[in-house]
Design a protein around this motif. Structure first.
Motif, PDB file in Angstrom:
ATOM      1  N   VAL A 125       0.844  -1.192   0.000  1.00 54.05           N
ATOM      2  CA  VAL A 125       0.000   0.000   0.000  1.00 54.05           C
ATOM      3  C   VAL A 125       0.875   1.235   0.000  1.00 54.05           C
ATOM      4  O   VAL A 125       1.866   1.306   0.715  1.00 54.05           O
ATOM      5  CB  VAL A 125      -0.913  -0.010   1.255  1.00 54.05           C
ATOM      6  CG1 VAL A 125      -1.738   1.270   1.320  1.00 54.05           C
ATOM      7  CG2 VAL A 125      -1.796  -1.233   1.259  1.00 54.05           C
ATOM      8  N   VAL A 175       1.533   4.813   1.131  1.00 52.85           N
ATOM      9  CA  VAL A 175       1.109   5.614   2.279  1.00 52.85           C
ATOM     10  C   VAL A 175       1.768   6.978   2.156  1.00 52.85           C
ATOM     11  O   VAL A 175       2.975   7.054   1.951  1.00 52.85           O
ATOM     12  CB  VAL A 175       1.547   4.946   3.595  1.00 52.85           C
ATOM     13  CG1 VAL A 175       1.159   5.806   4.787  1.00 52.85           C
ATOM     14  CG2 VAL A 175       0.930   3.560   3.722  1.00 52.85           C
ATOM     15  N   VAL A 220      -4.405   4.590   6.792  1.00 55.11           N
ATOM     16  CA  VAL A 220      -4.477   3.249   6.201  1.00 55.11           C
ATOM     17  C   VAL A 220      -4.945   2.243   7.248  1.00 55.11           C
ATOM     18  O   VAL A 220      -5.826   1.412   7.001  1.00 55.11           O
ATOM     19  CB  VAL A 220      -3.088   2.845   5.639  1.00 55.11           C
ATOM     20  CG1 VAL A 220      -3.117   1.412   5.133  1.00 55.11           C
ATOM     21  CG2 VAL A 220      -2.676   3.810   4.529  1.00 55.11           C
ATOM     22  N   ALA A 230      -8.599   2.335   8.008  1.00 57.87           N
ATOM     23  CA  ALA A 230      -9.430   1.704   6.979  1.00 57.87           C
ATOM     24  C   ALA A 230      -9.581   0.213   7.258  1.00 57.87           C
ATOM     25  O   ALA A 230     -10.661  -0.370   7.080  1.00 57.87           O
ATOM     26  CB  ALA A 230      -8.813   1.928   5.596  1.00 57.87           C
ATOM     27  N   LEU A 231      -8.510  -0.419   7.706  1.00 54.98           N
ATOM     28  CA  LEU A 231      -8.566  -1.850   8.007  1.00 54.98           C
ATOM     29  C   LEU A 231      -9.312  -2.099   9.316  1.00 54.98           C
ATOM     30  O   LEU A 231     -10.127  -3.015   9.430  1.00 54.98           O
ATOM     31  CB  LEU A 231      -7.146  -2.436   8.087  1.00 54.98           C
ATOM     32  CG  LEU A 231      -6.372  -2.455   6.767  1.00 54.98           C
ATOM     33  CD1 LEU A 231      -4.924  -2.852   7.000  1.00 54.98           C
ATOM     34  CD2 LEU A 231      -7.026  -3.391   5.742  1.00 54.98           C
ATOM     35  N   GLY A 243      -9.422  -7.195   2.689  1.00 52.26           N
ATOM     36  CA  GLY A 243      -8.514  -6.105   3.012  1.00 52.26           C
ATOM     37  C   GLY A 243      -8.362  -5.145   1.846  1.00 52.26           C
ATOM     38  O   GLY A 243      -8.424  -3.918   2.006  1.00 52.26           O
ATOM     39  N   LEU A 264      -9.481  -1.167   1.707  1.00 56.35           N
ATOM     40  CA  LEU A 264      -8.533  -0.085   1.430  1.00 56.35           C
ATOM     41  C   LEU A 264      -8.974   0.735   0.222  1.00 56.35           C
ATOM     42  O   LEU A 264      -8.956   1.971   0.244  1.00 56.35           O
ATOM     43  CB  LEU A 264      -7.130  -0.670   1.206  1.00 56.35           C
ATOM     44  CG  LEU A 264      -6.484  -1.285   2.453  1.00 56.35           C
ATOM     45  CD1 LEU A 264      -5.274  -2.135   2.071  1.00 56.35           C
ATOM     46  CD2 LEU A 264      -6.084  -0.203   3.458  1.00 56.35           C
ATOM     47  N   LYS A 284     -11.681   3.258   0.650  1.00 62.96           N
ATOM     48  CA  LYS A 284     -11.291   4.507   1.318  1.00 62.96           C
ATOM     49  C   LYS A 284     -10.334   5.323   0.440  1.00 62.96           C
ATOM     50  O   LYS A 284      -9.688   6.257   0.913  1.00 62.96           O
ATOM     51  CB  LYS A 284     -10.581   4.213   2.649  1.00 62.96           C
ATOM     52  CG  LYS A 284     -11.453   3.499   3.652  1.00 62.96           C
ATOM     53  CD  LYS A 284     -12.361   4.476   4.398  1.00 62.96           C
ATOM     54  CE  LYS A 284     -13.033   3.781   5.565  1.00 62.96           C
ATOM     55  NZ  LYS A 284     -14.472   3.813   5.581  1.00 62.96           N
ATOM     56  N   ILE A 331      -7.504   4.389  -0.874  1.00 58.94           N
ATOM     57  CA  ILE A 331      -6.080   4.173  -0.639  1.00 58.94           C
ATOM     58  C   ILE A 331      -5.476   3.409  -1.816  1.00 58.94           C
ATOM     59  O   ILE A 331      -6.099   2.498  -2.363  1.00 58.94           O
ATOM     60  CB  ILE A 331      -5.876   3.414   0.691  1.00 58.94           C
ATOM     61  CG1 ILE A 331      -6.252   4.347   1.843  1.00 58.94           C
ATOM     62  CG2 ILE A 331      -4.456   2.907   0.850  1.00 58.94           C
ATOM     63  CD1 ILE A 331      -6.555   3.679   3.132  1.00 58.94           C
ATOM     64  N   VAL A 353      -3.592   0.811  -3.545  1.00 56.44           N
ATOM     65  CA  VAL A 353      -2.995  -0.515  -3.374  1.00 56.44           C
ATOM     66  C   VAL A 353      -2.210  -0.823  -4.641  1.00 56.44           C
ATOM     67  O   VAL A 353      -2.746  -0.761  -5.746  1.00 56.44           O
ATOM     68  CB  VAL A 353      -4.083  -1.582  -3.130  1.00 56.44           C
ATOM     69  CG1 VAL A 353      -3.449  -2.951  -2.950  1.00 56.44           C
ATOM     70  CG2 VAL A 353      -4.926  -1.212  -1.915  1.00 56.44           C
TER      71      VAL A 353
END
Lengths: 143, 433
Positions: free
Chosen positions: A74, A76, A86, A89-90, A123, A127, A130, A132, A134
């Motif tokens: 991921v 970040v 991050v 989110a999980l 997962g 992610l 949101k 994010i 990946v």
């Protein structure tokens, strides 16, 4: 979006890590990211490399125990609160992290975090929802 | 102190006559009551009437550990269960232990030979015996207990472990004799020193130590650290438990209470009886046991017999210290351990490679046991907790078989030495002298 990681069983003995690195280096395999988790008796070396199949064979031929595991990488933001966003989110989806390690990528402003979680598909969904980023496997191997 | 002068100082010739009479009785009893013995005697072409004196013992077949395990649990008993008042057992080899039974009279005999042992060690009715042998199926605890009561001493049945409490009791109750394994005695001494307690200033005078092989240098260390006289005692549950033989104050070999247990030393290869002062395997025949008589039991312990008179006045023949074993049995903290017991646990764990090494060492004067196991692809996980759980699981399973705590160490494949012939399963790093 799953990234293949190699895990290698190492006894806590001087020179073992050097042997792994040497074997990979002499076969032209480049290590992208690594972490070493250890106990008093043994350690587990986790590696992401540019050529996983070749690396696996090289190490197995040397007698190492090697295992392939799916992880996610991921991006970040390399700023305060970047990692928290991050992890939140999980956490919001009650996804437990088995382990993680991070590295800063030299050509971009972002850090990259590798996650090992139990349900990897869930997962990834959590992610992405949101917003994010990946990374794909190809992106990671080519870093 | 000689507990039973008549028996312990009996002229040698008179005892030989007594032994001959008792041997005939035991052989007849075994032949009539225990099918296993009848079969063995018949196969050897021996009838009870062929045995007329102790000299004829050489015609009798041997009994082995395997005989006991094959006839588990009660197949070697010579009396009906209603006459058995006690059962003891060894730790089990691959699950099946050696089980022994006692009649009321056998318990009396045991108390008698243990009273002699405690007397040999120096104590009498005015003494306070701190019994730090484990109570339970293991014969050490109750053997000492009954003997100490029989001699009229005061017993503190504290059992093993809880070392600080042992030292507190030693101080507060004024124990004069300590009974435990020699390695535990040293551990107690070292712990006391750490606590700032000087055992040498306490009333403790004697120690009777057995259940594991030890050396004269360890004796010296214990004697100096505790300010006591340390005596070696010997026994095994197949014969009766502790009380088979004991050193006296001369500390020159262990008097075998041979009006109850007849000793021989044989060449473990040719099985020929060896003359005195020649090292070989100890063999015992019980002369007075009712529930579990035993004929020419091969102990696998290496020692020798000494027949010259002892200055203490006891006329029993003596045996030397145990110098080793003819099989692969280990004695760890007083517990008999066969590598096959550990192997059987490992074979039951899926994915564990068949290569292992048992590493025995002495840490802070206590035996430590490690089992090194090679990891295979099958059990390898990229998560530490999974591998640690595997270690813990194997530790628990081995502990439940041996009754000993153990540390399992995972090793990389092919790091445990392979051998060309017989696999080397044990690395015993304990000091030998």
């Amino acid at each position: 979006m799953k990234v293949k990681q190699l895990s290698i069983f190492l006894e806590n003995q001087s020179g073992r890590l050097a042997e792994v690195a040497g074997a990979l280096g002499s076969e032209g395999i480049n290590i992208r990211a690594l972490s070493l988790a250890d106990t008093s008796g043994f350690g587990i070396l986790r590696l992401i490399v540019n050529d996983i199949a070749k690396a696996r064979k090289v190490l197995q031929d040397k007698g190492f125990i090697v295992k392939e595991t799916d992880v996610i990488a991921v991006e970040v933001p390399d700023c305060p609160g970047g990692l928290a966003s991050v992890l939140n989110a999980l956490a919001a989806e009650k996804i437990n992290i088995e382990y993680m390690y991070a590295f800063v990528e030299k050509s971009s402003k972002d850090a990259i975090v590798i996650f090992r979680i139990e349900n990897i598909d869930e997962g990834i969904r959590a992610l992405l929802s949101k917003g994010i980023n990946v990374l794909t496997a190809e992106q990671v191997y080519a870093l | 102190m000689i507990w039973n002068k008549e028996a312990e100082c009996m002229p040698v010739e008179q005892r030989r006559e007594l032994q001959s009479a008792l041997l005939q009785k035991t052989v007849r009893r075994c032949y009539e009551k225990v099918p296993v013995y009848r079969k063995k005697f018949d196969e050897a072409g021996i009838k009870p009437e062929d045995i007329r004196s102790v000299d004829d013992i050489k015609y009798l077949p041997f009994t082995t550990r395997e005989d006991l395990i094959e006839n588990y649990p009660f197949g070697m008993f010579a009396v009906p269960m209603e006459e058995i008042v006690r059962i003891h057992s060894s730790s089990g080899t691959t699950g099946k232990p050696k089980v022994v039974g006692y009649t009321k009279n056998d318990i009396n005999v045991w108390a008698e030979v243990m009273a002699r042992t405690i007397g040999c060690g120096g104590a009498g009715k005015n003494d306070i015996v701190q019994n730090a042998y484990g109570y339970g199926l293991f014969t050490g605890g109750l053997g000492i207990h009954y003997g100490a009561e029989k001699i009229g001493a005061t017993v503190i049945p504290i059992s093993g472990g809880n070392t600080k409490r042992q030292i507190m009791v030693m101080q507060d109750f004024g124990s004069t004799m300590l009974a435990c394994t020699p390695s535990y005695a040293l551990y107690i001494a070292d712990t006391a020193a750490e606590m700032g307690v000087d055992i040498r200033k306490l009333p403790l005078k004697y120690g009777i130590f057995g259940a594991e092989p030890w050396t004269d240098s360890l004796r010296k260390e214990i004697e100096e650290k505790m300010g006591i006289r340390a005596t070696d005692i010997y026994g095994l549950s197949e014969i009766i438990g502790p009380g088979v033989s004991s050193e006296c104050e001369v500390q020159n070999g262990l008097h075998v209470f041979d009006d109850h247990f007849l000793p021989e030393v044989i060449d473990p290869n040719t099985l020929e009886v060896l003359p005195p002062n020649t090292p070989g395997e100890l063999v015992f025949t019980s002369l007075t046991k009712e529930a579990f008589p035993i004929i020419r039991y091969r102990t696998r312990d290496l020692s020798m017999l000494m027949i010259d008179p002892c200055p203490c006045g006891r006329t029993h023949f003596r045996m030397g210290r145990i110098t080793g074993r003819t099989d692969d049995m280990l004695i760890i903290r007083g517990v008999n351990v066969f590598p096959s017991q550990i192997e059987s646990v490992l074979l039951g764990v899926e994915g564990i490679a068949p290569h292992y090494l048992i590493v025995v060492d002495r840490v802070d004067s206590l035996d430590s046991l490690e089992v090194w196991v090679e990891v295979s692809e099958k059990v390898f996980s990229d998560e530490i907790k999974v591998l640690e759980a595997l270690e813990k699981r194997i530790e628990r399973e081995i502990e439940s078989v041996l009754g000993l705590s153990v540390a399992v160490r995972l090793k990389e494949p092919k790091t445990i030495e392979r051998s060309e012939g017989k696999a080397k399963r044990v690395l015993d790093k304990r000091p030998k002298t």
